[in-house]
Structure formats: structure tokens, C-alpha cells
Design an enzyme around this catalytic site. Structure first.
Site, PDB file in Angstrom:
ATOM      1  N   GLU A  19      53.258  74.157 -55.064  1.00 37.06           N
ATOM      2  CA  GLU A  19      52.002  74.494 -54.389  1.00 37.06           C
ATOM      3  C   GLU A  19      51.485  73.288 -53.609  1.00 37.06           C
ATOM      4  O   GLU A  19      51.537  72.151 -54.094  1.00 37.06           O
ATOM      5  CB  GLU A  19      50.997  74.925 -55.455  1.00 37.06           C
ATOM      6  N   HIS A  20      51.017  73.546 -52.403  1.00 33.46           N
ATOM      7  CA  HIS A  20      50.506  72.519 -51.475  1.00 33.46           C
ATOM      8  C   HIS A  20      51.591  71.518 -51.064  1.00 33.46           C
ATOM      9  O   HIS A  20      51.294  70.442 -50.543  1.00 33.46           O
ATOM     10  CB  HIS A  20      49.275  71.796 -52.056  1.00 33.46           C
ATOM     11  N   ASP A  22      54.093  72.563 -49.019  1.00 30.40           N
ATOM     12  CA  ASP A  22      54.685  72.960 -47.718  1.00 30.40           C
ATOM     13  C   ASP A  22      54.223  72.053 -46.582  1.00 30.40           C
ATOM     14  O   ASP A  22      55.037  71.561 -45.796  1.00 30.40           O
ATOM     15  CB  ASP A  22      54.491  74.456 -47.404  1.00 30.40           C
ATOM     16  N   SER A  53      42.152  99.521 -37.301  1.00 28.34           N
ATOM     17  CA  SER A  53      42.349  99.136 -38.698  1.00 28.34           C
ATOM     18  C   SER A  53      41.999 100.312 -39.596  1.00 28.34           C
ATOM     19  O   SER A  53      40.850 100.756 -39.630  1.00 28.34           O
ATOM     20  CB  SER A  53      41.464  97.931 -39.050  1.00 28.34           C
ATOM     21  N   GLY A 108      45.172  85.754 -52.589  1.00 34.00           N
ATOM     22  CA  GLY A 108      46.178  84.699 -52.527  1.00 34.00           C
ATOM     23  C   GLY A 108      47.587  85.261 -52.411  1.00 34.00           C
ATOM     24  O   GLY A 108      48.566  84.585 -52.738  1.00 34.00           O
ATOM     25  N   LEU A 109      47.716  86.498 -51.938  1.00 31.12           N
ATOM     26  CA  LEU A 109      49.045  87.105 -51.795  1.00 31.12           C
ATOM     27  C   LEU A 109      49.463  87.160 -50.324  1.00 31.12           C
ATOM     28  O   LEU A 109      50.395  87.865 -49.949  1.00 31.12           O
ATOM     29  CB  LEU A 109      49.062  88.508 -52.409  1.00 31.12           C
ATOM     30  N   SER A 110      48.734  86.435 -49.491  1.00 32.71           N
ATOM     31  CA  SER A 110      49.089  86.259 -48.080  1.00 32.71           C
ATOM     32  C   SER A 110      49.099  87.542 -47.268  1.00 32.71           C
ATOM     33  O   SER A 110      50.043  87.818 -46.528  1.00 32.71           O
ATOM     34  CB  SER A 110      50.454  85.552 -47.951  1.00 32.71           C
ATOM     35  N   ASP A 156      53.918  80.899 -46.341  1.00 33.49           N
ATOM     36  CA  ASP A 156      53.551  82.311 -46.463  1.00 33.49           C
ATOM     37  C   ASP A 156      54.306  83.172 -45.455  1.00 33.49           C
ATOM     38  O   ASP A 156      54.814  84.247 -45.774  1.00 33.49           O
ATOM     39  CB  ASP A 156      52.039  82.491 -46.261  1.00 33.49           C
TER      40      ASP A 156
HETATM   41  C1  GLA Z   1      48.061  78.712 -48.814  1.00 35.99           C
HETATM   42  C2  GLA Z   1      48.696  78.279 -47.510  1.00 35.99           C
HETATM   43  C3  GLA Z   1      50.151  77.871 -47.702  1.00 35.99           C
HETATM   44  C4  GLA Z   1      50.295  76.848 -48.843  1.00 35.99           C
HETATM   45  C5  GLA Z   1      49.513  77.324 -50.064  1.00 35.99           C
HETATM   46  C6  GLA Z   1      49.484  76.267 -51.138  1.00 35.99           C
HETATM   47  O1  GLA Z   1      48.667  79.880 -49.285  1.00 35.99           O
HETATM   48  O2  GLA Z   1      48.621  79.317 -46.568  1.00 35.99           O
HETATM   49  O3  GLA Z   1      50.673  77.357 -46.500  1.00 35.99           O
HETATM   50  O4  GLA Z   1      49.886  75.578 -48.428  1.00 35.99           O
HETATM   51  O5  GLA Z   1      48.179  77.682 -49.770  1.00 35.99           O
HETATM   52  O6  GLA Z   1      50.756  76.050 -51.627  1.00 35.99           O
END
Ligand code: GLA
Length: 372
Positions: A19-20, A22, A53, A108-110, A156
């Protein structure tokens, strides 16, 4: 001749570990999951862009020559993709798009990366732009960075576009080399517990963490000029060059986390799931205490997980300050444990906890197409 029309779906993502890392050009281990954004695009014979939408029950219209941020916000992910395509001199015409999805927003699932990937993939097909998947990933990231305004890394979009069924992707965020790792979990499942909170700090603190890492790199560079990112740094360098306590904590976490991803990949390959789970807990500890991107709701859930032998590991996932925790839970214990945790969460945090059992699926793809 009828106009070209295509329906594309793009999945949300989990991240097993890393995590963090990238945007610090290290490694990540994400996978695409069975929740999607779906975009149906039809080319038009004029300059209009029409976005509908389904989830928001709203329509937004603009023209190709008037691409600005909208006050509705949800159109921006599509408009950002159009803006980046225009910057790169790709010739697109007007289009109508119907957007829908079942990825929970803010969990947090993008969902935003999935939306951007679905848009760029569909536009690439409809207008024959000839972009490779990797180019589309980079374009989707640029849309988020430049138009939406979050300085996110590439994980993501990469996971959403490149996902592979039952595999995680070990991505080297410096070279963009990647390798698929089979995720064989036996009796265990990936269970996501959604705190249903998204603290307002999320995007400002995210950008602050990026800056803190940059400060750290610049300090290290003064003594070790060949170091370009925290990917190249060692703990000795961090200790040697950084005195500021906050910056030191942030950089220490990143250097350790990059190492953890590589170790975790070996453990996954060897089927050592219990050890893999322990690395997940270690990541959470670091995210909470060193990187300081957790919050009481996430800490509460991870702490509860520690009490169950049927849970091998758990940690907050994604940028932080809310969203989901990811856990590895024995399949026979899921109902029981999540039921107990939901009521404890309600009692202690006064909120509902949601549960998603994630399956790992393929990345962005076409589900329907007419090619006149
Ligand atoms: C978010 C960002 C990603 C990554 C994560 C942490 O999801 O969009 O690019 O940095 O946080 O890992």
C-alpha cells in the site's frame, strides 16, 4: 449504416499487499474483483457528448469543444478521459454513454479507476484509436491526476484493466513489468469488511503523504545522488539522512512495505497462507502507526480480526481514512464471524458494516458489440 455501439465492463480491485508503494515506484499485488462499472457507448454524428448515469439518475451534456469539470462530479471521470485523448491528438467524435455499476463508491475498491478504464477502453474500440492496454492504463491515470485532481499512482487502473481470473498481479510500478501470481486459497476466502466511512481527509492527506515521501527522497539524494525514489532506498539510508520524525516514519514504512510485498509473493507461491496473513497484519500496523492513514473504524475491525484463528490476516486497504479492510477468512466461519463483527461494530462505532466476498476476475473487457 448504423452507428458503432459497444458495452464494456471494468472491474473494481483489491490489493493483497503493497500500500502506498505505487507512487514510490515499488511493488503492489492487486487483483480485479467481481464488481463492475459498465459503460455502453454509441458514436454520434455530431459533436455532442451525452453522459447518462443510471446510479445517479442524471444526464450531463456538453460538446467536444467544451470539456470542463462539471459541478455534478460524476461526469468528470469520463470527461477526464476525453480531455486526455484530445491532448494526445486522438480524433474522436461525439458519443452517448450510459454508465452504471455495482462497485460501492468510497469503499476503496476503485470505482473511479474502473469507470475511467471502461471509458477509455470503449472509446478506443468505437473510434479505432489503436491504443494498447498499457497506454489505456496510463491515460486513465492521467485523467484522474490531471482532470479529477487526485495524484493517485497507477495501481488501480492497472488492476482494473489487466486483471486475470484467480490471479493477483505483482506489478513493478517503476518499469511496469508485471507477473501474474495464482491465488490459491484452499478453504479461505477474501472477505472485505466495509466500514462505510470515508473521512474528508482522504484526498488531502493522500497528496500530503506523496509530498512527505518526496521530501524524504530529496534528503536521501543529497547524500546518495543515485537514489531516484524510495524504491531504491534502504533503511540505513533513511536513518542516515532523515531527522524529521514524521518524514522518517513515512519513508521507513515505504521501504519496509516494498520488501513485504516481495516476501509475500514468495509466501503466496509456496502456499504459506498463514505467514502471508501475518504480513497483512504487519502492513496494517505500519499503515496505522507509521504512515498514519488509518482511522478508528478500520483499526477497530482489524483488531477484532486478530481475535479469530479462522482469520489468517487482515488490514486496511487502499488510500486509507475509511473504506474496506481486506481479510483472509475460513469459508465456513464467514457468516458467523461477520455477523458478530457487524453487531460489535454497530455497538462501538454506531455504523453498519457491510461484507463482500471477493472473487478474482478478468480485467476490462467487451461484453457486447455491434461492428457495422
Ligand atoms: C489509492 C490510490 C492508489 C494507491 C493506493 C494506496 O487507491 O489510487 O494509486 O496509491 O491508494 O496504495
Amino acid at each position: 449504416m448504423s452507428n458503432r455501439k459497444i458495452t464494456v465492463q471494468s472491474p473494481g480491485r483489491i490489493n493483497l499487499i503493497g500500500e502506498h508503494t505505487d507512487y514510490n515506484l515499488g511493488f503492489v499485488l492487486p487483483a480485479a474483483i467481481n464488481k463492475y462499472v459498465t459503460v455502453e457507448i454509441e458514436e454520434r454524428n455530431d459533436e455532442l457528448i451525452e453522459l447518462i448515469s443510471i446510479n445517479n439518475q442524471q444526464t450531463y451534456r456538453t460538446s467536444l469543444s467544451e470539456i470542463h469539470q462539471s459541478t455534478l462530479h460524476w461526469p468528470d471521470y469520463a470527461l477526464g478521459v476525453v480531455s486526455e485523448l484530445q491532448k494526445a491528438n486522438h480524433s474522436i467524435k461525439g458519443f452517448s454513454a450510459i454508465i452504471s455499476g455495482n462497485i460501492p463508491v468510497g469503499a476503496g475498491l476503485s470505482s473511479s479507476a474502473a469507470y475511467e478504464c471502461a471509458m477509455v477502453f470503449a472509446l478506443n474500440e468505437v473510434f479505432n484509436l489503436g491504443l494498447t492496454k498499457q497506454e489505456m492504463v496510463q491515460l486513465a491515470q492521467a485523467a484522474e491526476n490531471n482532470f479529477v485532481g487526485l495524484q493517485c499512482g497507477i495501481m488501480d487502473m492497472f488492476a482494473s484493466m489487466m486483471g486475470k481470473e484467480n490471479h493477483a498481479i505483482r506489478l513493478d510500478c517503476r518499469s511496469l513489468d508485471y507477473e501474474y501470481f495464482p491465488v490459491v486459497l484452499g478453504d479461505f476466502k477474501i472477505v472485505l469488511l466495509d466500514t462505510q466511512v470515508k473521512h474528508s481527509l482522504a484526498s488531502s492527506e493522500y497528496n500530503t503523504r506523496r509530498k512527505e515521501c518526496e521530501i524524504g527522497i530529496n534528503l536521501i539524494k543529497q547524500k546518495y545522488p543515485s537514489i531516484q525514489s524510495l524504491r531504491d532506498a534502504t533503511l540505513n539510508m533513511v536513518n542516515d539522512c532523515i531527522t524529521d520524525i514524521t518524514v522518517k516514519k513515512r519513508c521507513t514504512f515505504i521501504v519496509e512495505e516494498i520488501e513485504r510485498v516481495l516476501n509475500a509473493c514468495t509466501l503466496l507461491n509456496e502456499g504459506k497462507l498463514a505467514e502471508f496473513g501475518r504480513e497483512m497484519y504487519a502492513t496494517h500496523n505500519g499503515l496505522s502507526r507509521q504512515y498514519e492513514v488509518s482511522c478508528q473504524e478500520l483499526d477497530f475491525l482489524v483488531n477484532e480480526c486478530l481475535g479469530y484463528k479462522e482469520i489468517l490476516g487482515a488490514r486496511m486497504m487502499g488510500g486509507g481514512f475509511g473504506g474496506c479492510i481486506i481479510s483472509l477468512m475460513h469459508k465456513d466461519a464467514i457468516d458467523n464471524i461477520t455477523g458478530r463483527m457487524a453487531s460489535l461494530y454497530k455497538r462501538n462505532m454506531q455504523k453498519e458494516m457491510l461484507v463482500y466476498v471477493a472473487d478474482i476476475v478478468n480485467g476490462t473487457n467487451t461484453i457486447n458489440k455491434n461492428s457495422p
